[in-house]
Design an enzyme around this catalytic site. Structure first.
Site, short mmCIF file in Angstrom:
data_model
loop_
_atom_site.label_atom_id
_atom_site.label_comp_id
_atom_site.label_asym_id
_atom_site.label_seq_id
_atom_site.Cartn_x
_atom_site.Cartn_y
_atom_site.Cartn_z
N ASP A 13 0.95 -1.19 0.14
CA ASP A 13 0.17 -0.10 -0.02
C ASP A 13 0.90 1.27 0.06
OD1 ASP A 13 -2.22 -1.66 0.18
OD2 ASP A 13 -2.10 -1.80 2.27
N LYS A 16 1.81 1.89 -5.18
CA LYS A 16 2.34 1.34 -6.44
C LYS A 16 1.37 1.41 -7.61
CE LYS A 16 2.39 -2.54 -4.32
NZ LYS A 16 1.96 -2.07 -2.83
N ASN A 38 -5.18 -10.37 -3.68
CA ASN A 38 -4.79 -9.67 -2.22
C ASN A 38 -4.42 -8.41 -2.56
OD1 ASN A 38 -2.56 -10.88 -3.48
ND2 ASN A 38 -1.69 -11.53 -1.55
N ALA A 39 -3.94 -8.05 -3.65
CA ALA A 39 -3.51 -6.69 -4.00
C ALA A 39 -4.69 -5.81 -4.09
CB ALA A 39 -2.79 -6.56 -5.13
N GLY A 40 -4.39 -4.32 -3.60
CA GLY A 40 -5.47 -3.43 -4.02
C GLY A 40 -4.67 -2.30 -4.68
N HIS A 41 -4.73 -2.08 -5.80
CA HIS A 41 -3.86 -1.01 -6.35
C HIS A 41 -4.93 0.16 -6.75
CE1 HIS A 41 -0.46 -3.78 -7.16
NE2 HIS A 41 -0.69 -3.64 -5.91
N GLN A 223 1.92 -6.03 -3.22
CA GLN A 223 2.44 -6.35 -1.59
C GLN A 223 3.80 -5.46 -1.78
OE1 GLN A 223 1.54 -9.62 -3.28
NE2 GLN A 223 -0.42 -8.77 -2.61
N VAL A 308 -7.88 -1.30 0.64
CA VAL A 308 -8.51 -1.13 -0.87
C VAL A 308 -9.15 -2.50 -1.02
CG1 VAL A 308 -8.25 -0.92 -3.09
CG2 VAL A 308 -6.95 0.31 -1.64
N THR A 310 -9.84 -4.96 1.71
CA THR A 310 -10.53 -5.83 2.85
C THR A 310 -11.28 -4.58 3.74
OG1 THR A 310 -8.78 -5.73 4.18
CG2 THR A 310 -8.80 -7.82 3.12
N GLY A 311 -10.79 -3.28 3.48
CA GLY A 311 -11.53 -2.45 4.07
C GLY A 311 -11.04 -1.97 5.63
N ARG A 314 -5.34 0.33 8.56
CA ARG A 314 -4.21 0.07 8.47
C ARG A 314 -3.19 0.55 9.56
NH1 ARG A 314 -3.87 2.37 2.18
NH2 ARG A 314 -4.70 0.61 1.19
N ASP A 342 2.50 14.66 1.13
CA ASP A 342 1.47 15.54 1.55
C ASP A 342 0.82 15.52 2.83
OD1 ASP A 342 0.53 13.54 -0.31
OD2 ASP A 342 -1.53 14.24 0.07
N GLY A 425 -0.08 13.79 -3.90
CA GLY A 425 -1.62 13.57 -4.03
C GLY A 425 -1.97 12.44 -4.68
P1 GDP Z 1 -0.89 0.27 -3.67
O1 GDP Z 1 -1.30 -1.05 -2.92
O2 GDP Z 1 0.41 0.27 -3.32
O3 GDP Z 1 -1.19 0.42 -5.07
O4 GDP Z 1 -1.48 1.44 -2.75
P2 GDP Z 1 -2.95 1.47 -2.52
O5 GDP Z 1 -3.63 2.08 -3.69
O6 GDP Z 1 -3.40 0.47 -1.57
O7 GDP Z 1 -2.93 2.75 -1.26
C1 GDP Z 1 -2.38 3.89 -1.58
C2 GDP Z 1 -3.76 5.20 -1.40
O8 GDP Z 1 -2.78 6.38 -1.29
C3 GDP Z 1 -4.58 5.19 -2.30
O9 GDP Z 1 -5.73 5.52 -1.81
C4 GDP Z 1 -3.92 6.29 -3.20
O10 GDP Z 1 -5.14 6.70 -4.18
C5 GDP Z 1 -3.43 7.16 -2.35
N1 GDP Z 1 -2.13 7.94 -2.90
C6 GDP Z 1 -1.31 7.60 -3.53
N2 GDP Z 1 -0.33 8.40 -3.57
C7 GDP Z 1 -0.75 9.50 -2.72
C8 GDP Z 1 -0.21 10.80 -2.54
O11 GDP Z 1 1.22 11.06 -2.71
N3 GDP Z 1 -0.77 11.58 -1.51
C9 GDP Z 1 -1.99 10.97 -1.30
N4 GDP Z 1 -2.61 11.94 -0.20
N5 GDP Z 1 -2.60 9.89 -1.39
C10 GDP Z 1 -1.88 9.17 -2.24
P1 IMO Z 2 -0.74 -4.08 -2.29
O1 IMO Z 2 -0.50 -4.83 -3.54
C1 IMO Z 2 -0.96 -4.75 2.23
C2 IMO Z 2 -1.00 -8.78 3.53
C3 IMO Z 2 -2.17 -9.18 4.69
C4 IMO Z 2 -1.51 -10.17 5.39
C5 IMO Z 2 -0.38 -10.82 4.52
C6 IMO Z 2 -0.71 -12.32 4.07
O2 IMO Z 2 -2.35 -3.57 -2.38
O3 IMO Z 2 0.24 -3.40 -1.39
P2 IMO Z 2 -2.25 -13.15 2.03
O4 IMO Z 2 -3.85 -12.65 1.89
O5 IMO Z 2 -1.39 -12.22 1.08
O6 IMO Z 2 -1.91 -14.34 2.27
O7 IMO Z 2 -1.98 -11.99 3.55
O8 IMO Z 2 -0.16 -9.96 3.66
N1 IMO Z 2 -1.02 -8.29 2.36
C7 IMO Z 2 -1.03 -7.05 1.74
N2 IMO Z 2 -0.99 -5.78 2.80
N3 IMO Z 2 -1.13 -4.43 0.98
C8 IMO Z 2 -1.20 -5.72 0.02
O9 IMO Z 2 -1.27 -5.64 -1.27
C9 IMO Z 2 -1.22 -7.04 0.62
N4 IMO Z 2 -1.80 -8.17 -0.02
C10 IMO Z 2 -1.44 -9.09 1.41
O10 IMO Z 2 -2.71 -8.00 5.35
O11 IMO Z 2 -0.66 -9.44 6.45
MG MG Z 3 -2.85 -1.56 -1.78
#
Ligand code: GDP
Ligand code: IMO
Ligand code: MG
Length: 446
Positions: A13, A16, A38-41, A223, A308, A310-311, A314, A342, A425
């Site tokens: 998170d 990425k 498991n990813a949420g991008h 991850q 993203v 599981t809600g 963090r 920011d 942002g």
């Molecule tokens: P990922 O799993 O690495 O792709 O990251 P996630 O999407 O799970 O979580 C990143 C969160 O931060 C998302 O809600 C993005 O929209 C938000 N985000 C990303 N870059 C920035 C930033 O520079 N500033 C702020 N405020 N939010 C950001």
């Molecule tokens: P993105 O790509 C944050 C964590 C889970 C748990 C551990 C193992 O959005 O960064 P799993 O379901 O993979 O066997 O769970 O890994 N986990 C993440 N934490 N961002 C993720 O993906 C994750 N994918 C798995 O919370 O601790």
């Molecule tokens: Mg994520």
């Protein structure tokens, strides 16, 4: 060198999705190489916030070919839904290619993921319960079902029958759960095969051909380094190779093809699920008190730190330079993108963990023993903040407040890798692109 690997450097998170979306316009292929849904991008597309779980974030760029590599585990039902959602947003998935060797997440994997977590009780990993671990277990045990099997009804039925002979007794006798029949699994999965058939490909060959033609490939990690099965905080990790090297095995390309390794680093740290987290600022509901609990809550609220996938809320903490250095080492980072800077505008002063302390010993490197990491106390440097300055409109590095630049340069010095992209942002254009990145882009184009 045309290829770039993008990886998370913390516990996921880090942003990425946003950075992949930003840079993928310069790439011909965007490839997921490990993990699953498991990813949420998060990607902002126009006014819409897209949460992508399986589809490479480059899918929003019409010229980039999205590829799901052999190292990914695919839940076909989730993929089909994600494709429909994207099509509904006017984003075509026609070019999607899925490796014929990617393993398929089956219903019993999801059931076992939940059951194994329950069995662990207070020691549970806090998985996403998407069946990731059990699917990779079957892959390593050489009894998995792959995308190519799904395309052939006869083979699929046989493989499901064999799998159920092993899974059903475990489900019923060990966990007291419902069992599955071949028929009900086929009824659910074979329609997915009909939708996905034309997308299943020999992707390693596709990418090899692309490289020979001088095409640019972006490998999008999921991850993060500290969740890597080998290099992370085992056993509190996911079940795949999240580090840069995973791109080679998870997509089928040689290490010599990788030109740049871009690490995504959040300006503070978050973690979802269980396991050690030395700089954690425990929330009040988790037993935290005083200024630390208040600072943790501020990071969570200002950064909207909710999962993203599981809600879940963090866990939040200050930047950890020990893991930043470790991530630079195990990934061979050539550049860093610093994200969510920011968010730190909310603080008078900002702490950075420069080392850990455990039993009177100081560690400025990642400790060998798990037990040290569990008991490690962070050694902090406290830096002046830039409270009240809104960074979200800044596009030029020199327009950042002087204390912000000092913070960035201090992190660069500690981590030893240039911070070439600075994200201020969630939107694609809320990014400061520094000179060294532009030079690397120009080199790539030559
Ligand atoms: P990922 O799993 O690495 O792709 O990251 P996630 O999407 O799970 O979580 C990143 C969160 O931060 C998302 O809600 C993005 O929209 C938000 N985000 C990303 N870059 C920035 C930033 O520079 N500033 C702020 N405020 N939010 C950001
Ligand atoms: P993105 O790509 C944050 C964590 C889970 C748990 C551990 C193992 O959005 O960064 P799993 O379901 O993979 O066997 O769970 O890994 N986990 C993440 N934490 N961002 C993720 O993906 C994750 N994918 C798995 O919370 O601790
Ligand atoms: Mg994520």
């Amino acid at each position: 060198m045309p290829s770039t690997v993008l990886v998370g450097t913390q516990w996921g998170d880090e942003g990425k999705g946003k950075i992949t979306d930003l840079i993928s316009r310069d790439f011909d292929y965007v490839v997921r190489f490990q993990g699953g849904n498991n990813a949420g991008h998060t990607v902002i597309h126009g006014d819409t916030k897209l949460a992508l779980h399986l589809m490479p974030s480059g899918v929003v760029h019409p010229d980039a070919v999205p590829v799901i590599g052999n190292g990914v585990v695919v839940d076909p039902g989730v993929l089909v839904k994600e494709m429909a959602l994207l099509e509904g947003e006017g984003i075509s998935c026609d070019k999607l290619r899925i490796s014929c060797d990617a393993h398929v997440i089956m219903p019993y994997h999801k059931a076992l993921d939940g059951a194994e977590e329950k069995r662990l009780g207070t020691n549970q990993i806090g998985t996403t319960k998407r069946g990731i671990g059990p699917c990779y277990q079957d892959k390593a045990a050489r009894r998995g079902i792959r995308m190519q099997d799904l395309l052939d009804e006869k083979i699929f039925r046989l493989k499901v029958e064999t799998a159920l002979a092993q899974k059903n007794p475990i489900l019923s006798k060990i966990y007291g759960l419902q069992t599955y029949t071949v028929e009900e699994i086929c009824e659910e999965y074979l329609p997915y095969a009909r939708i996905l058939r034309d997308h299943v490909w020999e992707t390693a060959q596709l990418l090899s051909k692309a490289l020979r033609q001088g095409k640019n490939i972006l490998f999008e990690g999921a991850q993060g380094t500290m969740l890597d099965i080998d290099h992370g905080t085992y056993p509190y990790v996911t079940s795949s190779s999240c580090v840069a090297g995973g791109a080679c095995t998870g997509a089928g390309v040689g290490p010599g093809e990788i030109g740049r390794v871009l690490g995504i680093q959040k300006a503070y740290v978050t973690r979802v699920g269980g396991g050690p987290f030395p700089t954690e600022l425990k929330f009040a509901e988790d037993g935290g008190t005083g200024q630390d609990a208040a600072d943790g809550e501020t990071l969570c609220q200002e950064g909207h730190e909710y999962g993203v996938t599981t809600g879940r809320k963090r866990r939040c903490g200050w930047f950890d330079a020990v893991i930043a250095r470790y991530a630079a080492q195990v990934n061979g980072l050539t550049h860093v993108a610093l994200t969510k800077l920011d968010v730190l505008s909310a603080f008078d002063t900002i702490k950075v963990c420069v080392a850990y302390e455990c039993d009177g010993k100081e560690y400025d490197y990642f400790p060998m023993q798990q037990s040290v990491l569990f008991h490690a106390k962070p050694v902090y440097e406290e830096l002046p903040g830039w409270k009240g300055h809104d960074l979200s409109g800044v596009r030029d590095y020199m327009e950042l407040p002087v204390n912000t630049r000092r913070y960035i340069e201090y992190l660069e010095e500690l981590g030893g890798v240039p911070m070439s992209l600075i994200s201020v942002g969630p939107d694609r254009d809320q990014t400061i692109i520094r000179e060294d990145w532009l030079e690397a882009e120009a080199d790539m184009a030559r």
